[in-house]
Design a protein around this motif. Sequence first.
Motif, short mmCIF file in Angstrom:
data_model
loop_
_atom_site.label_atom_id
_atom_site.label_comp_id
_atom_site.label_asym_id
_atom_site.label_seq_id
_atom_site.Cartn_x
_atom_site.Cartn_y
_atom_site.Cartn_z
N PHE A 86 -10.97 12.62 1.87
CA PHE A 86 -10.20 13.84 2.07
C PHE A 86 -11.15 15.02 2.02
O PHE A 86 -12.06 15.06 1.18
CB PHE A 86 -9.13 14.00 0.99
N TYR B 83 -7.32 14.20 6.16
CA TYR B 83 -7.56 12.78 5.90
C TYR B 83 -8.56 12.29 6.94
O TYR B 83 -8.42 12.57 8.14
CB TYR B 83 -6.25 12.00 6.03
N ALA C 214 -3.67 15.54 6.06
CA ALA C 214 -3.29 14.60 5.00
C ALA C 214 -1.81 14.78 4.69
O ALA C 214 -1.31 15.90 4.64
CB ALA C 214 -4.14 14.83 3.76
N LYS C 215 -1.13 13.67 4.50
CA LYS C 215 0.28 13.72 4.13
C LYS C 215 0.40 13.73 2.62
O LYS C 215 -0.42 13.13 1.93
CB LYS C 215 1.01 12.51 4.71
N PRO C 216 1.44 14.38 2.09
CA PRO C 216 1.62 14.36 0.63
C PRO C 216 1.76 12.93 0.14
O PRO C 216 2.35 12.08 0.81
CB PRO C 216 2.91 15.13 0.41
N ARG C 217 1.23 12.69 -1.02
CA ARG C 217 1.29 11.36 -1.61
C ARG C 217 2.72 11.02 -1.98
O ARG C 217 3.42 11.80 -2.60
CB ARG C 217 0.41 11.35 -2.85
N GLU C 218 3.16 9.83 -1.58
CA GLU C 218 4.51 9.38 -1.90
C GLU C 218 4.51 8.67 -3.24
O GLU C 218 3.60 7.91 -3.54
CB GLU C 218 5.01 8.41 -0.84
N ASN C 219 5.55 8.90 -4.03
CA ASN C 219 5.70 8.17 -5.27
C ASN C 219 6.43 6.88 -4.93
O ASN C 219 7.62 6.87 -4.73
CB ASN C 219 6.48 9.00 -6.30
N LYS C 220 5.69 5.80 -4.86
CA LYS C 220 6.27 4.54 -4.43
C LYS C 220 7.03 3.82 -5.52
O LYS C 220 7.71 2.85 -5.26
CB LYS C 220 5.17 3.64 -3.87
N SER D 190 -5.05 19.67 3.44
CA SER D 190 -6.17 18.77 3.27
C SER D 190 -6.26 17.90 4.52
O SER D 190 -5.27 17.65 5.20
CB SER D 190 -5.92 17.90 2.03
#
Length: 104
Positions: free
Chosen positions: A46, A4, A77-83, A2
């Motif tokens: 995106f 960004y 796009a970077k993978p979404r981080e679980n914060k 994807s």
Amino acid sequence: MSIYIGNLSYEVTQEDLSEIFADYGAVKRVQVPTDRETGRMRGFAFVEMSSDAEEESAIAALDGAEWMGRNLKVNKAKPRENKGGSFSRSRRSDPESNRFSRRS
């Protein structure tokens, strides 16, 4: 993969992005996140294209380009981080991580 797209004008629509990215290949999907409270566009989006080669071509051509009065930031796009968060499940399930002590 994807793409960004950042630093977008708040006036941008999914259709606008589809048109611009269509110059570089077939656009599969466009996501324009909006603010939950105001419904206003958040200034980034995106785009997914049919192939990695098309996405690389779009990134090379559009990163830093001026569009609608703004210089675009376009990259993979970077993978979404679980914060997590202060009350994430992992902290609550680990009593050692609790910074408050219980009184006996």
